[in-house]
Design a protein around this motif. Structure first.
Motif, mmCIF file in Angstrom:
data_model
loop_
_atom_site.group_PDB
_atom_site.id
_atom_site.type_symbol
_atom_site.label_atom_id
_atom_site.label_comp_id
_atom_site.label_asym_id
_atom_site.label_seq_id
_atom_site.Cartn_x
_atom_site.Cartn_y
_atom_site.Cartn_z
ATOM 1 N N VAL A 1 0.841 -1.202 0.000
ATOM 2 C CA VAL A 1 0.000 0.000 0.000
ATOM 3 C C VAL A 1 0.873 1.248 0.000
ATOM 4 C CG1 VAL A 1 -1.673 1.337 1.343
ATOM 5 C CG2 VAL A 1 -1.986 -1.121 1.065
ATOM 6 N N VAL A 2 1.953 1.233 0.820
ATOM 7 C CA VAL A 2 2.870 2.372 0.843
ATOM 8 C C VAL A 2 3.542 2.541 -0.512
ATOM 9 C CG1 VAL A 2 4.977 3.282 1.878
ATOM 10 C CG2 VAL A 2 3.260 2.225 3.326
ATOM 11 N N THR A 3 3.945 1.428 -1.114
ATOM 12 C CA THR A 3 4.579 1.479 -2.434
ATOM 13 C C THR A 3 3.633 2.090 -3.472
ATOM 14 O OG1 THR A 3 5.875 -0.488 -1.894
ATOM 15 C CG2 THR A 3 5.701 0.098 -4.218
ATOM 16 N N ARG A 4 2.358 1.768 -3.356
ATOM 17 C CA ARG A 4 1.368 2.239 -4.346
ATOM 18 C C ARG A 4 0.944 3.681 -4.089
ATOM 19 N NH1 ARG A 4 -1.366 4.161 -7.518
ATOM 20 N NH2 ARG A 4 -3.168 3.354 -8.687
ATOM 21 N N PHE A 5 0.675 4.048 -2.834
ATOM 22 C CA PHE A 5 0.073 5.350 -2.541
ATOM 23 C C PHE A 5 0.992 6.313 -1.793
ATOM 24 C CE2 PHE A 5 -3.493 2.340 -2.841
ATOM 25 C CZ PHE A 5 -4.235 2.945 -3.841
ATOM 26 N N GLY A 6 2.126 5.830 -1.280
ATOM 27 C CA GLY A 6 3.015 6.686 -0.510
ATOM 28 C C GLY A 6 2.735 6.608 0.979
ATOM 29 N N ALA A 7 3.762 6.946 1.781
ATOM 30 C CA ALA A 7 3.650 6.818 3.238
ATOM 31 C C ALA A 7 2.671 7.822 3.836
ATOM 32 C CB ALA A 7 5.027 6.971 3.883
ATOM 33 N N ARG A 8 2.652 9.058 3.296
ATOM 34 C CA ARG A 8 1.757 10.064 3.875
ATOM 35 C C ARG A 8 0.301 9.620 3.797
ATOM 36 N NH1 ARG A 8 1.980 16.046 1.545
ATOM 37 N NH2 ARG A 8 1.360 14.953 -0.362
ATOM 38 N N ALA A 9 -0.124 9.135 2.637
ATOM 39 C CA ALA A 9 -1.511 8.691 2.477
ATOM 40 C C ALA A 9 -1.802 7.480 3.356
ATOM 41 C CB ALA A 9 -1.781 8.355 1.011
ATOM 42 N N THR A 10 -0.839 6.563 3.445
ATOM 43 C CA THR A 10 -1.055 5.340 4.238
ATOM 44 C C THR A 10 -1.169 5.654 5.721
ATOM 45 O OG1 THR A 10 0.237 4.111 2.596
ATOM 46 C CG2 THR A 10 -0.181 3.030 4.702
ATOM 47 N N VAL A 11 -0.240 6.472 6.235
ATOM 48 C CA VAL A 11 -0.274 6.845 7.660
ATOM 49 C C VAL A 11 -1.569 7.598 7.970
ATOM 50 C CG1 VAL A 11 0.816 8.271 9.432
ATOM 51 C CG2 VAL A 11 2.234 6.852 7.942
ATOM 52 N N SER A 12 -1.936 8.559 7.121
ATOM 53 C CA SER A 12 -3.160 9.338 7.362
ATOM 54 C C SER A 12 -4.388 8.435 7.363
ATOM 55 C CB SER A 12 -3.313 10.420 6.288
ATOM 56 O OG SER A 12 -2.200 11.272 6.277
#
Length: 513
Positions: free
Chosen positions: A323-334
């Motif tokens: 998920v982080v690879t696909r959407f980035g860490a900021r979006a995943t953490v949020s």
């Protein structure tokens, strides 16, 4: 220079380190299912239960950094053996304790041992494994630490169903003894004489400042916010922590490198990780009494019924990296923090008649939110720092996580205690019995049983669920604020960047130095 152990003994040594980290993982959660039983046997109030849980976490957080430096300077194997020995002694004292104060002291001693073991268990790996095997070894040790969290309530519940509450301490003894024997016979000695010296004054400021803050928070429900002692201790904690920050900013080689907080990505990810631990530890403190006293499950049943949350964490830990690879860490953490907030708000709607099915639903969502927010936040925090500062960043991040957990238990436990006392109906009870009933939901049920008062038992259940609902509302608000901060201010990360275990990042940084 690092000398790598080439024979097969290194895998046995890794097994011993895994056993040690599992044991430390147990002790973050194993006591939660034992607290209602211990409260009944020892007559512990909610505040005393908070101290039994918090003594371990406060000492652990305060001593982790100086403990790591001691290992660097005086020998990591020697300090590992010392830490496991201290942990073993604390466990024996806890198992044989006959009163609340002895249990609290034993938990503090165990925290000293855990603070020595945790950073050094990773620090010795470069002496055992070459670069091609080291990443795998670090992953195994880190996974063992995480696996201890869900196993703790189940093992604790099984022990309580078959033995007395001291068995949750006694189970640590053989594990620690195996770890000591393995360190003596299998681990080579390594040290880094160039590491910073342990700053005694900074360590003392950390311990006393955190201890004073936690003490004041825990004492508020019984003494009140206007109490002179509470205000004085709060003021002392502010002065001590401010003195620590000022000292660490001025010394040439600080233990807590506060300048790292000038990196926006590191600061905001660290805040997110700390708030997640605040929420999780608070939940694990308030849930077992609800499952045992209100819903009527035994200790083992309580541990098993916490599994939906652990299941959510395991699912998230497997799916978060892609998920982080696909959407980035900021979006995943949020998104993870939003899920965590929704789960807490949903849980705050719990009533006495909700039953376990509703609890299992929001617990599962809690686990998913926790898994999708914590590990990406930790990895992203270290990813925003220069590579040569990953080691010190990991130490500061882990310390602040532990502080968040300790404050979560203290603050949310105090909120629960105040709400329970205010809502409990003790009409018609003698003054002493009323005071006893107000100490905890377990104590209220014991008083109700002796008095034959079904009305008091029902009032205790309602008061506790009301208090738990307030705690969950605060948890939800904390998670929502963290989600908004993450979405608004976290720096963007390339979508192709895969999250890295922060322990691995720190270990590689240490290996380069």
């Amino acid at each position: 220079m690092v000398t790598v152990t080439t024979d097969e003994r290194r895998w046995w040594a890794l097994g011993a380190l895994v056993a040690s980290m599992l044991t430390l993982g147990f002790d973050m959660t194993i006591l939660n299912v034992a607290l209602p039983t211990m409260a009944a046997d020892l007559g512990a109030s909610t505040g005393e239960q908070q101290w039994m849980a918090d003594a371990y976490v406060v000492v652990f957080a305060a001593l982790m950094l100086p403990a790591g430096l001691l290992g660097d300077r005086f020998g990591r194997r020697r300090m590992l053996i010392t830490g496991l020995g201290i942990f073993l002694v604390g466990s024996l004292v806890g198992a044989l304790a006959g009163d609340v104060n002895t249990v609290i002291a034993a938990r503090a001693v165990m925290g000293v041992g855990a603070a020595l073991v945790t950073p050094l268990a990773l620090a010795v790996l470069p002496s055992l494994f070459g670069p091609d095997e080291r990443t795998k070894a670090v992953g195994i040790v880190s996974a063992a630490s995480a696996l201890g969290l869900p196993l703790g309530p189940i093992i604790g519940g099984w022990l309580l169903n078959h033995f007395w509450w001291g068995s949750v301490f006694l189970v640590n003894v053989p594990m620690a003894a195996i770890g000591i024997a393995a360190c003596v016979f299998l681990l080579p000695e390594t040290r880094d004489p160039a590491s910073p010296k342990v700053d005694t004054l900074s360590t003392a400021l950390t311990v006393t400042g955190l201890g004073a803050l936690i003490y004041a928070i825990i004492e508020v429900p019984t003494r009140g916010w206007g109490d002179a002692l509470v205000l004085a201790v709060f003021a002392a904690s502010v002065v001590l922590i401010a003195a620590l920050v000022l000292r660490e900013r001025r010394v040439e080689r600080p233990m807590l490198d506060m300048s790292l907080l000038a990196h926006r990505g590191f600061l905001l990810n660290t805040i997110a990780a700390t708030l997640v631990m605040f929420v999780l530890t608070g939940l694990l403190f308030v849930l077992p009494p609800y499952l045992q006293a209100v819903l009527g499950h035994d200790a083992l049943g309580t541990g098993v019924r916490l599994l939906p949350m652990m299941g959510g964490i395991l699912v998230a830990s497997r799916t978060a990296p892609p998920v982080v690879t696909r959407f980035g860490a900021r979006a995943t953490v949020s998104a993870g923090l939003v899920v965590l907030a929704f789960a807490a708000f949903l849980g705050s709607r719990t009533t006495v008649d909700s039953g376990y099915g509703f609890t299992a639903l929001w617990l599962s969502l809690t686990g998913l939110g926790f898994g999708f927010s914590l590990m990406p936040a930790m990895s992203n925090a270290l990813g925003t720092l220069p590579r040569d500062r990953a080691g010190s960043g990991s130490g500061l991040l882990m310390t602040l996580r532990q502080v968040g957990g300790a404050i979560g238990i203290a603050l949310l436990g105090s909120l629960l205690s105040s709400a329970f006392r205010d809502r409990l109906d003790v009409t018609g009870l003698p003054a002493r019995a009323a005071d006893t009933a107000g100490e905890s939901v377990v104590a209220a049920h014991l008083v109700a049983e002796r008095a034959g008062s079904a009305q008091l038992a029902a009032s205790a259940n309602g008061a506790y669920v009301h208090g738990m609902g307030l705690v969950l509302l605060v948890c939800g608000l904390a998670a929502l604020v963290a989600a908004l901060l993450a979405a608004a201010f976290l720096p963007g990360t390339p979508r192709t960047q895969s999250p890295e275990n922060p322990d691995m990042a720190a270990e590689r940084a240490d290996a380069r130095q």
